[in-house]
Structure formats: structure tokens, C-alpha cells
Enzyme design. Sequence first.
Site, PDB file in Angstrom:
ATOM      1  N   ASP A 229      34.355  29.857  39.505  1.00 22.72           N
ATOM      2  CA  ASP A 229      33.545  30.984  39.041  1.00 22.72           C
ATOM      3  C   ASP A 229      34.410  32.216  38.860  1.00 22.72           C
ATOM      4  OD1 ASP A 229      31.477  32.670  38.400  1.00 22.72           O
ATOM      5  OD2 ASP A 229      30.659  32.787  40.422  1.00 22.72           O
TER       6      ASP A 229
ATOM      7  N   ASP B 283      32.542  34.745  31.783  1.00 23.12           N
ATOM      8  CA  ASP B 283      32.185  34.220  33.095  1.00 23.12           C
ATOM      9  C   ASP B 283      32.022  32.707  33.072  1.00 23.12           C
ATOM     10  OD1 ASP B 283      31.238  33.839  35.639  1.00 23.12           O
ATOM     11  OD2 ASP B 283      29.252  34.675  35.249  1.00 23.12           O
TER      12      ASP B 283
END
Length: 500
Positions: free
Chosen positions: A82, A284
Site C-alpha cells: 500500500d 495509490d
Amino acid sequence: MRRGAGVIAVSVLFAGATLAQHRDGVVRWDIQRRQPAPENNTRLRKRASTFEETITNEEARGGYFATCRLGTPGQDLTLQLDTGSSDIWVPDSSAKVCSKSGTEGCALGTFNPDHSSTFEVVGQGDFDINYVDGSSSKGDYFTDVFQIGGATLQNMTMGLGIKTDIAYGLVGVGYALNEAIVGTTQSTSSVYPNLPVNMVNEKLINTVAYSLWLNDLDSSSGNILFGGIDTQKYKGDLTRINILPTTQGLYTSFAVAMTSLIAVSPSGQDTLTSKAFPMPVVLDSGTTLSYLPTDLALQVWNEVGALYSPEFELAVLPCDMQNSKGYFSFGFGGPSGPQINVSMDELVLDLTSGQAPVFNTGPYKGMDACEFGIQNFSSAPYLLGDTFLRSAYVVYDLVNNQIGLAATDFNSTESNIVPFPSLSAHIPSATVAPDQSQATVRPSVTTPAYAASAGFTDSAGVNGSENAAAGLPPALGTAQLSIVGLSMIFAMLGSGIFLI
């Protein structure tokens, strides 16, 4: 990050279980894609430069995952990569969510601190991260041995999810001050060296930077390369653009200026506009889909004939649109900045690994329904997740606060790894985008002619509406899907499968 994670951070600190391929000074972590599907070194020299790890495109959960090893002796866990968060955290073996059977439990592994002789609590009760989708993870901060991509960090600070409703852990690689502890204490003095920073402190890599190659939607894996770039994983020029600071001048996320969006198909092209341009977008990897402001998303949906589904609260379209010859060109950092083309075969996603839902009514009646990879969001920052990132080779430079962008070379089998030579060095082989000062210019907002619309549907063999032959977009409406397969999908939605 999961969509709308409720923690923020600032700035950068300075000070593997699975043996992936690695070279001196780089760490490569291979990651596997877990697509949302509702169902169903030789020892390193003193100053190394890169580490590489494969990441696997996981079919059951959404996002990109890889196996790491924690503790002494090592315990293997599969964790999600992440770029939108900054903590490593793992589910505790005692967490209630892990007691469920099958894929609903912690099938990707848990950590039992009682089985590690090197485990030490450093912040009892201090790990606390909450997300606006209602999910959360709470517990302790601890230190232990952490192995990733053939690299070993002896004293890595991590979170232990004792009370969590998320059934797997994450490897957050964002700015160090974007750690959950900063949001909890509201103090920057709480910051600790997270994974990329600790790699520099341990002299495994030369700078706080890494590059991401997710490969295409049909590929099961890609990799993240800590401390370097791979010039064989992209096409054309690698261009540097600035990361946007907060209004306080701090760097909290990988937000960059998106300055244009063009729809292109065999029937023509349209420049799409929005009141939000130039808009901050966060690159992201923890986001499965991409989220644009509503006025822009509606134009994109019109171009491709996507319809809003009340059942799923997202836009859907016929699965045959995977064959469309249309694409969207995303522009960044002003008129001369990098452009990334995203084709429809990267934007049309299966709603289920089983039998697809079917349109009950409307222009697509009887056709299989799929999820569209571009959705709407009400406010900034907007998010460019995996449906965008697969088409872009992205270099994250947390020291110079820059992003490198180039077009992905899909399914490349060649490799030429170039390490960052020093802490302050710029991205290797990259040139800076000119005229970035113009990235602040707000363009006029116009209504597109939708010249590209017919080409999107025609090239896919989809007759989106009676107006398609006339070159007009299908009227936006709502989609009603048959009940076949929906129970599985709703179960997936309830479990928070769509991650950001």
C-alpha cells in the site's frame, strides 16, 4: 490505503522471507494481484542500492500482495502493498476475524507473538487506524525481525492488529509521518522509521525511493523495486513531476497535479473538463479502482456508455467493452508533462469469478455486466488506483518529493536495474517535466462533443443506445441487473473487498 483512510502524516525521516530476485543495492519485492472477485544478493555490501520483490495480483481480495516473514523463527504472512499508508501491520493470531473459516478468516496468515523470541512491545495499545468505510485495526506497536525480498531488518517497528475487522495485514510504504501513531497522538515526534526509511538506515538502499510495475490486468504479478528503477519495464521517456505539499508545506501523500483527460477512440477524441482541474490525485496501489470528481466521471461514463447500478452503488457496463479500442489519456504536471494512456481492457473488471450478473433492462438487456474501473468521488484528493497504475511505471522519490511516470511495458521479460546512487540523487534516467508552473492554470469548463463515444462501443461490438449510430453517447441512466450471482457480490461488498 483503504478509501478515505483517516490518518495523515508529514515529511520523511532519515537517520525477506521470500527470496525474490535481488541485486546489490536494490530490493525487489514480487507482488501478486488479488483482483476483487466477490466470490468465489549475496549478502549485501556496506552501501547497497536496490531491493526487488514480486507482488502477486490476488484474485480473491483486491490489490497486490506478497509473502513476508516476521519473528524468530520466521512466520510467513501474505501482506498487501500500500503506497497510500505508512505502517506495516499484521493480524494477531487471536483476532476474532481470524477465527472465521475459509476465505472469510485470516487465510493469508496471522502473527503469534508468543512464538517469536525477538518480539518486543514498544507501544501497548498505541496502534489504532480507522477508515471511513468503517473498518479498523487496533492493538500494539512492536518491534521484531522483518524479512522482505531477501532483505532482513532486525528491528522493524510494526502494528499488531489485536482488534481488527480486516482479515490481512498491510505493508505501507508512504511518507513516514503518515503513520497511524501520528494521527493518534497528533504529534510528529511520534514518528518512527518505517520500511523505506529503515532500509536506508540499515544501508540496504541508498535513498528513500522505489519504483512500481504492476503489469497488465491479465498478469498475476508485478514488482516493487526499492532503491532503484528498471529501465526495461517502461516505454518512452521517464518524466519527473512534483509531489504536491499540503497547505502547510508538508508532504503527506503521493498527490500530483492531474491537468488533463482526453477520451480517444476510432470515431474521434474529446477533451474532458472539470471544475476541479488542475486536480490533486493520489497514486495509490492500495486502491483497486480510480476515483475522479463527479462532473468528470459522468463525462467518462458517457463516453463508454457506463450506467450507474443502485445495487452496487457504482458504474457498470457490458463486459464486451473489454474489447473496445478506445482509451483515456491522463495528463500530469502541465501541458508538457507526461501522458499515460489507459485502455479499456484495463478498465473493465469482472464483478464475480463465477457467473456474471446480466442486465435486465435497457440498451444492454441480456448482456453480461462488469464493473467500470473509473468511479466518482465527491471531494479532493481524488485517487488513481490499480486501474490506472497498471498502465504507468511509477517511481516514488520521497527525498526529492517527486514522482517519475512513464508508460508501462506490459509483460516485459527483460530487466536493467539502475540503483539510485545517493540519498539526494534524482530519479535515474528521468528528465524533469517542463512548465510545471502552468500546472496551476485552471482550464475553461466545456461540454464535450462526445465524438469518441460511438467508437468506444462500436469497436467493442456493443450498441449502447439508439443514438450510437448517430455518434451520440448513450443517455446516462441506471442499470438493473438480474439476481443471478448477486448474493455472492453483496457478500463481497459487505466484507470491504473494494480496497483503497
